[in-house]
Scaffold this motif. Structure first.
Motif, short mmCIF file in Angstrom:
data_model
loop_
_atom_site.label_atom_id
_atom_site.label_comp_id
_atom_site.label_asym_id
_atom_site.label_seq_id
_atom_site.Cartn_x
_atom_site.Cartn_y
_atom_site.Cartn_z
N LEU A 1 -10.38 -1.03 -3.94
CA LEU A 1 -11.04 0.26 -3.72
C LEU A 1 -12.54 0.04 -3.50
O LEU A 1 -13.13 0.62 -2.59
N ALA A 2 -13.15 -0.81 -4.32
CA ALA A 2 -14.58 -1.10 -4.19
C ALA A 2 -14.89 -1.78 -2.86
O ALA A 2 -15.99 -1.64 -2.32
N ALA A 3 -13.91 -2.48 -2.31
CA ALA A 3 -14.09 -3.16 -1.02
C ALA A 3 -13.83 -2.23 0.17
O ALA A 3 -13.94 -2.66 1.32
N GLY A 4 -13.46 -0.98 -0.11
CA GLY A 4 -13.30 0.00 0.96
C GLY A 4 -11.89 0.29 1.40
O GLY A 4 -11.68 0.99 2.40
N TYR A 5 -10.89 -0.18 0.68
CA TYR A 5 -9.50 0.04 1.07
C TYR A 5 -8.89 1.24 0.35
O TYR A 5 -9.29 1.59 -0.76
N ASP A 6 -7.91 1.86 0.99
CA ASP A 6 -7.05 2.85 0.35
C ASP A 6 -5.93 2.04 -0.30
O ASP A 6 -5.37 1.15 0.33
N VAL A 7 -5.63 2.33 -1.56
CA VAL A 7 -4.70 1.49 -2.32
C VAL A 7 -3.60 2.34 -2.94
O VAL A 7 -3.86 3.41 -3.50
N ALA A 8 -2.37 1.84 -2.86
CA ALA A 8 -1.24 2.41 -3.58
C ALA A 8 -0.65 1.31 -4.44
O ALA A 8 -0.74 0.13 -4.09
N VAL A 9 -0.05 1.69 -5.57
CA VAL A 9 0.51 0.71 -6.49
C VAL A 9 1.99 0.99 -6.69
O VAL A 9 2.40 2.13 -6.90
N CYS A 10 2.78 -0.08 -6.61
CA CYS A 10 4.20 -0.04 -6.94
C CYS A 10 4.35 -0.85 -8.21
O CYS A 10 3.85 -1.98 -8.30
N TRP A 11 5.07 -0.33 -9.20
CA TRP A 11 5.14 -0.96 -10.52
C TRP A 11 6.24 -1.98 -10.67
O TRP A 11 6.47 -2.48 -11.76
N GLY A 12 6.94 -2.32 -9.64
CA GLY A 12 7.90 -3.41 -9.76
C GLY A 12 9.32 -2.99 -9.46
O GLY A 12 9.58 -1.83 -9.15
N PRO A 13 10.23 -3.96 -9.54
CA PRO A 13 11.62 -3.70 -9.14
C PRO A 13 12.27 -2.55 -9.90
O PRO A 13 13.01 -1.79 -9.32
#
Length: 153
Positions: free
Chosen positions: A44-56
């Protein structure tokens, strides 16, 4: 899971990228909240839009659609995927192979211990050895994102 006092239960949403003003979309796949949040904050600090997946199989959630024969819309929407699961390889390799099968040109970064590095070479991705320096993560995402934008044009 909690972060800053907020409760997070994120099953597999249809669409999680919400900031089109950012320079690209990165999906972080991690079963370790500390790793996921550190990578998320860094990107995020580097300028990206981020989504997180918590695993299988997220806590209390449904199994990953990539291991049940479905589609992962997060992976589909991402420009770059960062994979850092702390689960065993038995669960990880099917997900990585499916990502490679469904998205053969999608940039993929795998965070792994040095002892496992060679096992991921066949997946045609960037392998970063743990522990990851935030600057190395940003550099890898920047490089792969730029390459994908050139190849996708």
């Amino acid at each position: 899971m909690q972060r800053n006092g907020a409760q997070f239960r994120r099953p597999y949403p249809d669409r999680a990228f919400s900031r089109p003003d950012r320079k690209g979309r990165v999906l972080i796949e991690s079963s370790d909240p500390c790793v996921a949040w550190a990578n998320e904050d860094t990107l995020l600090a580097a300028g990206y839009d981020v989504a997180v997946c918590w695993g299988p199989v997220p806590d209390g959630g449904t199994p990953c659609p990539l291991i049940t024969g479905g589609r992962c819309l997060l992976a589909e929407d991402a420009d770059v995927i960062v994979q850092s699961f702390a689960v065993g390889e038995r669960e990880v390799f099917p997900i990585l192979r499916t990502i490679r099968d469904q998205f053969p040109t999608k940039p993929l970064i795998v965070e792994t211990p040095a002892t496992s590095r060679a096992k991921y070479g066949e997946l045609d991705g960037c392998v970063l050895e743990l522990p990851i320096d935030p600057q190395d993560l940003v550099a890898a995402v920047d490089r792969l994102h730029a390459r994908s934008q050139i190849e996708g044009s």
